[in-house]
Scaffold this motif. Structure first.
Motif, mmCIF file in Angstrom:
data_model
loop_
_atom_site.group_PDB
_atom_site.id
_atom_site.type_symbol
_atom_site.label_atom_id
_atom_site.label_comp_id
_atom_site.label_asym_id
_atom_site.label_seq_id
_atom_site.Cartn_x
_atom_site.Cartn_y
_atom_site.Cartn_z
ATOM 1 N N VAL A 199 1.032 -1.133 0.052
ATOM 2 C CA VAL A 199 0.134 -0.297 -0.126
ATOM 3 C C VAL A 199 0.817 1.174 0.129
ATOM 4 O O VAL A 199 1.693 1.342 1.008
ATOM 5 N N PRO A 200 0.675 2.162 -1.004
ATOM 6 C CA PRO A 200 1.604 3.381 -0.995
ATOM 7 C C PRO A 200 1.465 4.324 0.357
ATOM 8 O O PRO A 200 0.279 4.385 0.940
ATOM 9 N N ALA A 214 -4.178 8.154 4.214
ATOM 10 C CA ALA A 214 -5.609 8.380 3.813
ATOM 11 C C ALA A 214 -6.310 7.416 4.630
ATOM 12 O O ALA A 214 -7.454 7.624 5.345
ATOM 13 N N ALA A 215 -5.995 6.378 4.357
ATOM 14 C CA ALA A 215 -6.692 5.054 5.099
ATOM 15 C C ALA A 215 -6.735 5.239 6.826
ATOM 16 O O ALA A 215 -7.908 4.902 7.337
ATOM 17 N N VAL A 271 -11.790 2.985 2.668
ATOM 18 C CA VAL A 271 -13.025 2.409 1.721
ATOM 19 C C VAL A 271 -12.321 3.311 0.268
ATOM 20 O O VAL A 271 -12.227 2.662 -0.712
ATOM 21 N N GLU A 272 -12.406 4.532 0.614
ATOM 22 C CA GLU A 272 -12.120 5.347 -0.590
ATOM 23 C C GLU A 272 -10.717 5.234 -1.151
ATOM 24 O O GLU A 272 -10.793 5.172 -2.503
ATOM 25 N N ALA A 273 -9.845 5.199 -0.440
ATOM 26 C CA ALA A 273 -8.418 5.122 -0.682
ATOM 27 C C ALA A 273 -8.146 3.704 -1.631
ATOM 28 O O ALA A 273 -7.394 3.603 -2.223
ATOM 29 N N SER A 274 -8.898 2.777 -1.010
ATOM 30 C CA SER A 274 -8.544 1.479 -1.542
ATOM 31 C C SER A 274 -9.044 1.386 -2.982
ATOM 32 O O SER A 274 -8.613 0.335 -3.665
ATOM 33 N N GLY A 317 -8.372 -5.373 -0.854
ATOM 34 C CA GLY A 317 -9.391 -5.999 0.138
ATOM 35 C C GLY A 317 -8.535 -6.199 1.530
ATOM 36 O O GLY A 317 -9.189 -6.154 2.581
ATOM 37 N N ALA A 318 -7.155 -6.379 1.349
ATOM 38 C CA ALA A 318 -6.457 -6.637 2.558
ATOM 39 C C ALA A 318 -6.531 -5.090 3.302
ATOM 40 O O ALA A 318 -6.424 -5.213 4.442
ATOM 41 N N LEU A 319 -6.349 -4.282 2.751
ATOM 42 C CA LEU A 319 -6.489 -2.788 3.362
ATOM 43 C C LEU A 319 -7.773 -2.564 3.890
ATOM 44 O O LEU A 319 -7.687 -2.120 5.304
ATOM 45 N N VAL A 320 -8.791 -2.821 3.334
ATOM 46 C CA VAL A 320 -10.293 -2.600 4.033
ATOM 47 C C VAL A 320 -10.527 -3.689 4.972
ATOM 48 O O VAL A 320 -11.046 -3.143 6.177
ATOM 49 N N THR A 321 -9.847 -4.868 4.826
ATOM 50 C CA THR A 321 -10.260 -5.459 5.926
ATOM 51 C C THR A 321 -9.589 -5.342 7.369
ATOM 52 O O THR A 321 -10.219 -5.353 8.559
ATOM 53 N N ALA A 322 -8.301 -4.968 7.068
ATOM 54 C CA ALA A 322 -7.543 -4.359 8.151
ATOM 55 C C ALA A 322 -8.152 -3.147 8.995
ATOM 56 O O ALA A 322 -8.155 -3.202 10.112
ATOM 57 N N ALA A 323 -8.509 -2.468 8.233
ATOM 58 C CA ALA A 323 -9.200 -1.108 8.551
ATOM 59 C C ALA A 323 -10.521 -1.573 9.192
ATOM 60 O O ALA A 323 -10.748 -1.029 10.702
#
Length: 514
Positions: A438-439, A445-446, A454-457, A466-472
């Motif tokens: 993830v940059p 932003a996340a 959700v927006e940044a993903s 999917g990994a970013l949203v799940t972690a968040a």
């Protein structure tokens, strides 16, 4: 209007069904405020995508309304006692509708915060006026208990109608449309209220003390700001300064009230144990509940993926429980006792919040819906009876000031709750570990908010997104569980305190003479 004319008009209303028509108009004001409070939470994900507020700005959007209204309620309640509660109510309703338009068309986080603050100024005129007018319309204690139950039920109905109507609007229009639903209610309130609500005020109020108004506002905002910022960012010198200024202003306010012949707030009201106990119970109850209320819509939409209308319908059990309990609370309190109904209601809410510490991303609706129903029933019993105790403890001419104290406790509890419990959720959320790939800009932003994640993903490969949203989402739910646990502890402790503070307290039986 002379005092004789006023008494004649009041007596005509009291001898006819007019008092119930007047009540129907008054509860529209409650509906107005309740709908506004609930639709904000539902609109938050959409507002976040459009205005792109930081996490701190999002909290300010959520709680600046409560900060301002808490600082002004006592002043406005006292002003209504002086200039006339009907006049203040209709003026405030007009302003509330106008400022709602400003909220709807806000174009930046800063503008939204200012608009919410102005809405707080208008809102501070509404709630004390409605309760004070009920106090002066209904002199039979059983009728008054029913009227207060209807008043509370309409607040709960607004909490139910807000998400459902708001959900429908959010699925078909832009997020600002949820604030425009205030306008038709405001128009009906002003037009019908001008005809059916009788004017009432303190016949010998004394002057409205402007230094007391300033001290109340500075004190409330200073203390609440310090608590909010300390909870969100830890102790800093500016928070200590705000706290000192706030405490000093409130201390000076109290000392000034004790010296004035016509105080803004008669501090002798707090000598009544039932009054003080009811006010404290309201404050702590809302403190424990507000974090859950503020973040629940985000959980339903951004974690469980429900559309806005479905998320609004999912919150209905709490409102249904509160409406039902509010309508029978007075009769139940007379059948058993004030302290058993209030303490039992608060304990039920605390246990329901404790159950919510079991939440996870895949929690089924039956557990959540049952918990919300119990929260609604418990809160409906507790708030209706404490409002009755507060109004019954004071002379009619001080109804505005007493109602304002009740509402101040409510709004101060909401502000502190969003600050403290909201900061727990935000703090836990920001600590989640960003998945590989993830940059840095996207990660930043996340970490601002779940809506931001959700927006940044959107610009990432599917697997990474999917990994970013799940972690968040996992981090958000963990924060929500901790906040629910803290809220449960606060509610259970408040139930115990109410049991002792409301010992021997009873609702009135005999009819007053107007």
């Amino acid at each position: 209007m002379t005092r004789t004319d006023q008494l004649t008009e009041e007596s005509e209303v009291l001898r006819s069904p007019g008092r119930w028509l007047a009540l129907a108009v008054l509860v529209l004001a409650v509906l107005l405020v309740a709908v506004d409070a609930t639709v904000l939470g539902l609109a938050t994900p959409f507002l976040s995508e459009d205005l792109e507020p930081t996490g701190t700005q999002l909290l300010w959007i959520g709680d600046v309304y409560s900060f301002v209204i808490a600082g002004l309620l006592v002043s406005m309640g006292s002003l209504g006692d002086r200039i006339g509660r009907k006049k203040l109510l209709l003026t405030g309703a007009t302003a509330f509708g106008a400022v709602s338009v400003l909220n709807a068309y806000a174009t930046s986080p800063e503008m939204m915060i200012v608009a919410r603050a102005l809405l707080g100024v208008a809102g501070a005129t509404l709630m004390p006026s409605t309760l004070a007018l009920i106090r002066n319309l209904f002199h039979d204690p059983r009728e008054r208990s029913l009227a207060i139950g209807i008043w509370g039920a309409m607040a709960s109905a607004g909490a139910a109608v807000g998400p459902v109507v708001g959900g429908f609007l959010l699925e078909h229009f832009w997020w600002g449309s949820v604030f425009l639903i205030n306008l038709p209610v405001m128009v009906v309130l002003v037009v019908v209220g001008a005809k059916f609500i009788p004017e009432s005020k303190n016949p010998a109020p004394g002057p409205w003390d402007l230094p007391s108004v300033a001290l109340s506002l500075i004190g409330m905002i200073g203390v609440v700001y310090a608590v909010k910022e300390a909870a969100a960012h830890g102790l800093r010198p500016d928070m200590a300064v705000a706290a000192v200024i706030g405490v000093t202003a409130l201390t000076w306010f109290v000392r000034r009230q004790l010296r004035l012949d016509a105080p803004l707030l008669d501090m002798r009201l707090f000598h009544h144990r039932g009054f003080s106990g009811a006010v404290l119970a309201d404050l702590l109850t809302i403190l424990g509940l507000s974090g859950l209320v503020f973040f629940l819509s985000q959980f339903l939409q951004l974690v469980q993926g429900r559309p806005p209308l479905e998320a609004g319908l999912a919150e209905l059990p709490a409102a249904i429980g509160a409406v039902t309990a509010g309508l029978i609370a007075g009769a139940v309190a007379r059948r058993f006792s004030v302290r058993s109904v209030v303490s039992g209601g608060l304990a039920a809410v605390g246990l329901a919040l404790a159950v919510l510490t079991l939440l996870d991303r895949s929690t089924g609706y039956p557990l959540l819906g049952a918990s919300l129903l119990v929260v609604g029933v418990g809160a409906g019993f507790a708030f209706t009876v404490t409002a009755d105790v507060i109004l019954s403890s004071v002379p009619r001419e001080q109804a505005g000031a007493a109602s304002a104290v009740s509402e101040t406790a409510y709004e101060l509890g909401a502000a502190l709750g969003i600050a403290l419990l909201g900061s727990i959720v935000t703090g836990v959320y920001r600590d989640f570990v960003t998945p590989p790939g993830v940059p840095e800009a996207t990660s930043a932003a996340a970490h601002e908010s779940l809506g931001g994640a959700v927006e940044a993903s959107g610009g990432l490969p599917d697997e990474t997104a999917g990994a970013l949203v799940t972690a968040a989402q996992d981090a958000f739910v963990e924060g929500l569980r901790i906040a629910a646990g803290v809220g449960a502890a606060v509610l259970l402790a408040t139930a115990v305190a109410a049991w002792f503070l409301l010992r021997g307290q009873r609702l009135e039986e005999g009819t007053e003479h107007p």
